[in-house]
Design an enzyme around this catalytic site. Structure first.
Site, PDB file in Angstrom:
ATOM      1  N   CYS A 136       0.829  -1.212   0.000  1.00  0.00           N
ATOM      2  CA  CYS A 136       0.000   0.000   0.000  1.00  0.00           C
ATOM      3  C   CYS A 136       0.862   1.261   0.000  1.00  0.00           C
ATOM      4  CB  CYS A 136      -0.922  -0.014   1.216  1.00  0.00           C
ATOM      5  SG  CYS A 136      -1.935   1.477   1.334  1.00  0.00           S
ATOM      6  N   CYS A 139      -0.466   4.138   2.082  1.00  0.00           N
ATOM      7  CA  CYS A 139      -0.268   3.996   3.530  1.00  0.00           C
ATOM      8  C   CYS A 139       1.194   4.254   3.907  1.00  0.00           C
ATOM      9  CB  CYS A 139      -0.629   2.589   3.996  1.00  0.00           C
ATOM     10  SG  CYS A 139      -2.091   1.883   3.233  1.00  0.00           S
ATOM     11  N   ASP A 140       2.135   3.761   3.101  1.00  0.00           N
ATOM     12  CA  ASP A 140       3.533   3.715   3.545  1.00  0.00           C
ATOM     13  C   ASP A 140       4.506   4.568   2.736  1.00  0.00           C
ATOM     14  OD1 ASP A 140       2.763   1.856   5.483  1.00  0.00           O
ATOM     15  OD2 ASP A 140       2.984   0.185   4.092  1.00  0.00           O
TER      16      ASP A 140
END
Ligand code: FAD
Ligand code: NAP
Length: 315
Positions: A136, A139-140
């Protein structure tokens, strides 16, 4: 012992399919309960711009899903944060158990559990998950400011993840197992024009390399050229897996007919599964289109199919 909730329609999943089913079944006065699962809002909550939702030239995925949830609630659906861990479809009313301890008894069920990211299945991938290995970028990606990252895959997700990662990373290398992406042409154009992105065709990943001390971290990826067989190490700090998604059919795999590698089978042109009263919509049933709009469309169909089926039962 948790409480028992009875409902005409239980909707499992809170992506575009689930929320659309909730809007329609609430407007049919079926007072549905929707159980969100561990990813309220579904897959679109891990992306940024969505540019193909009709009526919006651009909308942030997480915003769109908040709006869908508000819409479902406003129409009268009850939206609960719970995850179904067990489903009994062999008797009616159907019974679902939530990890909150609540038991749900439902006359009809709409399954909209969507899909989850696929992994390569390498031991090193498992070892460094959360420590340099991710599925992701939204997300990261932030953790890779000024760093070098590798994205593996050749579909829309891989190309979008690579483009998004250029907001942070100094260099993004997309590694694909053949020569040619399956991603939409408009996305490919953007990728090829981006000076921070390099593409390595015809390469597969042998193993991810990294350090364990002072803490787990990725240092590179060992790649094999599928044409020549040569293996080389590509240094990198982050590794993003974007090789597609698998249907989340675990709950029903021994109870419903599945096909095409785990997708719930529905009667063509409907959302009826192999058990009367159980309907399925969205990415859980669809190995072809897998879009937000098609999932929403199937959510609508499932609500209408459930409404008609319940009316027939009431006779
Ligand atoms: P999902 O969105 O997968 O939602 C599944 C839901 O089921 C989740 O809420 C989850 O919590 C819930 N659930 C699962 N198991 C349980 C359980 N046991 N109990 C209760 N709930 C459960 N499509 C587009 O059209 N445009 C785009 O721009 C686009 N971008 C994307 C970007 C990324 C990074 C990804 C991964 C996908 C993208 N897609 C896009 C595809 C789109 O997100 C999916 O087609 C769509 O979200 C599928 O909707 P769904 O409702 O079937 O399931
Ligand atoms: P996908 O379209 O199935 O693509 C998966 C990619 O990973 C393919 O290029 C595939 O290679 C590669 N791959 C699969 N297994 C592999 C392995 N073991 N090793 C190396 N490579 C592997 O999946 P996706 O990109 O996640 O997209 C899923 C669905 O969501 C699609 O329908 C897509 O259109 C949709 N989506 C839409 C948008 C958008 O509309 N903007 C954005 C994201 C996703 P091959 O090509 O060789 O098979």
């Amino acid at each position: 012992m948790g409480e028992t909730r009875k409902t005409r329609v239980l909707i499992i999943g809170s992506g575009p399919a689930g929320y659309t089913a909730a809007v329609y079944s609430a407007r049919a006065m079926l007072e549905p309960i929707l159980v969100q699962g561990q990813q309220p809002g579904g897959q679109l909550t891990i992306t940024t711009e969505v540019e193909n939702w009709p009526g919006r030239t651009e909308v942030q995925g997480p915003d769109l899903m908040v709006q869908m949830e508000e819409h479902a609630r406003a129409m009268g659906a009850e939206v609960l944060f719970d995850t179904i861990t067990e489903l009994e479809l062999s008797r009616r009313p159907f019974v679902a158990r939530g990890d909150s301890g609540t038991t749900y008894e439902a006359d009809a069920i709409i399954l909209a559990t969507g899909a989850q990211a696929r992994w390569l299945g390498l031991p090193s991938e498992e070892k460094f998950k959360g420590f340099g290995v991710s599925a992701c970028a939204t997300c990261d990606g932030f953790f890779y400011r000024g760093k070098r990252v590798v994205v593996i895959g050749g579909g829309n997700t891989a190309v979008e993840e690579a483009l998004f990662l250029t907001n942070f990373a100094e260099k993004v290398t997309v590694v694909h197992r053949r020569e040619g992406f399956r991603a939409e042409k408009i996305l490919q154009d953007r990728l090829f024009k981006n000076p921070k992105i390099e593409v390595l065709w015809n390469h597969t990943v042998e193993e991810i390399e990294g350090e364990t001390a002072p803490h787990l971290s990725v240092t590179g990826v060992r790649l094999r050229n599928t044409t020549t067989g040569a293996v080389h190490l590509l240094p990198c700090d982050g590794f993003f897996v974007a090789i597609g998604h698998a249907p989340a059919s675990e709950l029903v795999k021994d109870q419903l007919e599945l096909h095409n590698g785990g997708y719930v089978k529905v009667e063509p042109g409907t959302t009826r599964t192999s058990i009367p009263g159980v309907f399925a919509a969205g990415d859980l049933t669809d190995h072809v289109y897998r879009q937000a709009i098609t999932s929403a469309g199937m959510g609508c169909m499932a609500a209408l199919d459930a409404e008609h089926w319940l009316a027939e039962q009431d006779g």
